[in-house]
Motif scaffolding. Structure first.
Motif, short mmCIF file in Angstrom:
data_model
loop_
_atom_site.label_atom_id
_atom_site.label_comp_id
_atom_site.label_asym_id
_atom_site.label_seq_id
_atom_site.Cartn_x
_atom_site.Cartn_y
_atom_site.Cartn_z
N HIS A 170 29.95 -20.64 12.58
CA HIS A 170 29.17 -21.15 11.44
C HIS A 170 30.03 -21.87 10.41
O HIS A 170 29.52 -22.24 9.35
CB HIS A 170 28.40 -20.01 10.76
N ARG B 158 22.92 -27.15 15.38
CA ARG B 158 24.10 -27.63 14.64
C ARG B 158 24.59 -28.95 15.24
O ARG B 158 24.93 -29.88 14.52
CB ARG B 158 25.20 -26.56 14.67
N CYS C 178 31.66 -24.13 7.87
CA CYS C 178 30.94 -25.22 7.19
C CYS C 178 31.09 -26.55 7.94
O CYS C 178 32.19 -27.06 8.12
CB CYS C 178 31.46 -25.39 5.78
N HIS D 296 21.45 -21.65 17.57
CA HIS D 296 22.30 -22.16 16.49
C HIS D 296 23.10 -23.37 16.95
O HIS D 296 23.14 -24.40 16.29
CB HIS D 296 23.26 -21.06 15.99
C1 HEM Z 1 32.88 -27.21 -1.31
C2 HEM Z 1 31.77 -27.39 -0.66
C3 HEM Z 1 31.20 -26.47 0.37
C4 HEM Z 1 31.42 -25.14 0.57
C5 HEM Z 1 32.32 -24.19 -0.20
C6 HEM Z 1 30.61 -24.73 1.72
C7 HEM Z 1 30.58 -23.45 2.23
C8 HEM Z 1 29.94 -23.09 3.41
C9 HEM Z 1 29.99 -21.77 4.01
C10 HEM Z 1 30.71 -20.57 3.42
C11 HEM Z 1 29.28 -21.80 5.16
C12 HEM Z 1 29.04 -20.63 6.14
C13 HEM Z 1 30.30 -20.34 6.89
C14 HEM Z 1 30.25 -19.09 7.75
O1 HEM Z 1 29.22 -18.41 7.79
O2 HEM Z 1 31.26 -18.81 8.41
C15 HEM Z 1 28.74 -23.14 5.27
C16 HEM Z 1 27.93 -23.57 6.29
C17 HEM Z 1 27.29 -24.79 6.27
N1 HEM Z 1 27.50 -25.84 5.38
FE1 HEM Z 1 28.80 -25.88 3.85
N2 HEM Z 1 29.93 -25.82 2.17
C18 HEM Z 1 30.25 -26.91 1.39
C19 HEM Z 1 29.79 -28.22 1.54
C20 HEM Z 1 28.85 -28.61 2.45
C21 HEM Z 1 28.31 -29.94 2.56
C22 HEM Z 1 28.72 -31.15 1.73
C23 HEM Z 1 27.37 -29.89 3.55
C24 HEM Z 1 26.51 -31.06 3.98
C25 HEM Z 1 26.52 -31.64 5.06
C26 HEM Z 1 27.34 -28.54 4.08
C27 HEM Z 1 26.52 -28.08 5.10
C28 HEM Z 1 26.64 -26.86 5.71
C29 HEM Z 1 25.83 -26.45 6.86
C30 HEM Z 1 24.75 -27.28 7.53
C31 HEM Z 1 26.25 -25.16 7.21
C32 HEM Z 1 25.75 -24.29 8.36
C33 HEM Z 1 26.73 -24.33 9.52
C34 HEM Z 1 26.37 -23.43 10.69
O3 HEM Z 1 25.63 -22.47 10.53
O4 HEM Z 1 26.83 -23.72 11.80
N3 HEM Z 1 28.25 -27.79 3.39
N4 HEM Z 1 29.18 -23.91 4.20
#
Ligand code: HEM
Length: 397
Positions: free
Chosen positions: A345, A94, A347, A90
């Motif tokens: 993880h 990332r 965001c 992961h």
């Molecule tokens: C209001 C907007 C957004 C919300 C509410 C949101 C919410 C989340 C949540 C809940 C997670 C998982 C967190 C966890 O498991 O602890 C996540 C992971 C992720 N988000 Fe977002 N997200 C948003 C916008 C975005 C945007 C704009 C991108 C684009 C780049 C993005 C890309 C990702 C990626 C790639 C992950 C995986 C991270 C990991 O596994 O290390 N998200 N997001």
């Protein structure tokens, strides 16, 4: 209703917006709740803020493999993606894509997003009812996503379609069958494969596909892992922000005093954005798998059990957030919410999401004093993506 009959994984309570009393009851009477989903089997629902934090920050015990939603992956169609991987894989994947949301890259994106937001708003009909989701929320977030991928501009709505298809519920009407869903996702990966082939032979550049094609930990991904990570980036970058943009219009209309406060003081936009992200909770849950026996909220979780963190409920936990059902754009500690998750993880795109929201509202106020909601929103049929299919609005010039 007897407690043991409460099943919050039912997507219809999200579509009808009747989820709130169930979660309120669970928080009070059974904060770590065991139930059996008719399709996905037994799982624990974690509904209080601090218990969710305890799960999200303990990746040693709570694994993200094999899936981060209640649904289990289908044996004949598994899509590996780094959000559903544990350390060490992961972390390296990332790290490969995270420069896309670095401070300097966001600074470079800001004027591009602002110009587009302005164009989208300038083309809207004034005084007529239209669908805000289609004309604004989808348009802006799809354009940003196309920029991150350096995706052919004229085809960008394909990204919106793949985003919807990837998370489609079988009863949602988005696809007719699971076969159709898979066929469309294969089209997605074939399309992206062409872009990969162009970029892998060129010098590394700053777009997501080039980053994946040249990254040490991603350049040897097979077709399904490429598709999995694409879906992660498409859904992550698209649905969530789209639904927050729509949510902000809805919340401000439902709370006219807050809309007035914002109109009188545009410096409150960033704080309103955070409050909307909490109030909306665009991803209702994330799921983990227990790798060892552990106690949580007085319940004994066994190795192998499915554990679902309901962010949507933690964000309304009255023990941590004052008056949590109210939408208060200048509340203290406004960034204190679970919508972006916590731990390894958390965001990666959270600052980009906030930036898009901030820009669209700054540009709205340059043009229109008020966006009026003209009818009920249609909500997505999903216990995972918490959002809107449509929202009728009218602009006041
Ligand atoms: C209001 C907007 C957004 C919300 C509410 C949101 C919410 C989340 C949540 C809940 C997670 C998982 C967190 C966890 O498991 O602890 C996540 C992971 C992720 N988000 Fe977002 N997200 C948003 C916008 C975005 C945007 C704009 C991108 C684009 C780049 C993005 C890309 C990702 C990626 C790639 C992950 C995986 C991270 C990991 O596994 O290390 N998200 N997001």
């Amino acid at each position: 209703m007897p407690l043991e009959e409460i099943e919050v994984g039912d997507p219809f309570i999200f579509r009808n917006d009747t989820l709130w009393p169930y979660f309120e009851r669970l928080r009070k009477e059974d904060p770590v709740h065991y139930s059996v989903h008719p399709e996905f089997g037994p799982y624990w629902s974690v509904t209080k803020y601090n218990d969710i934090m305890a799960v999200d920050t303990n990746h040693q015990v709570f694994s993200s493999e094999p899936s981060i939603t209640i649904a289990d992956p289908k044996d004949d169609f598994t899509l590996p993606m780094f959000i559903a991987m544990d350390q060490p894989k992961h972390d390296v994947q990332r790290k490969t894509i995270s420069p896309i949301v670095s401070g300097p890259n966001l600074a470079a994106l800001e004027p591009i997003i602002r110009e587009r937001a302005g164009k989208i708003l300038d083309e809207l009909p004034v005084g007529e009812t239209f669908d805000w989701v289609d004309k604004v929320s989808i348009e802006l977030t799809t354009m940003t996503l196309a920029t991150l991928f350096d995706f052919p501009w004229e085809d960008r709505r394909k990204l919106t379609r793949w985003s919807d298809v990837a998370t489609a519920n079988p009863n949602s009407g988005i696809v007719e069958s699971e076969e159709q869903r898979r066929a469309e996702l294969y089209e997605c990966v074939d399309y992206f494969m062409r872009l990969w082939n162009e970029r892998v032979n060129a010098e590394p550049r700053g777009d997501l596909i080039s980053m994946l094609a040249h990254g040490e930990s991603t350049r040897n991904m097979d077709r399904m892992e490429y598709l999995g990570n694409l879906i992660l980036l498409i859904v992550g970058g698209n649905d969530t922000t789209r639904n927050t943009i729509t949510g902000s219009v809805l919340a401000l209309n439902q709370n006219p005093d807050q809309y007035d406060k914002l109109r009188a003081n545009h410096d409150l936009i960033p704080s309103m954005v955070s409050e909307t992200i909490r109030w909306q909770t665009p991803l209702a849950h994330m799921r983990r798998n227990a790798k060892a026996d552990i106690e949580l909220g007085g319940k004994q979780i066994k190795k192998g059990d499915k554990v679902v963190m309901w962010y949507v409920s933690g964000n309304r936990d009255e023990e941590v957030i004052d008056n949590p059902n109210a939408f208060i754009i200048d509340r203290p500690n406004v960034r204190r919410h679970l919508s972006f998750g916590f731990g390894i993880h958390r965001c990666v795109g959270n600052r980009l999401a906030e930036l898009q929201l901030k820009i669209i509202w700054e540009e709205i106020f340059r043009r229109f004093p008020k966006i009026e909601v003209m009818g009920e929103p249609r909500r997505v049929l999903s216990a995972f993506v918490k959002g809107y299919e449509s929202l009728p609005v009218r602009l006041v010039a």
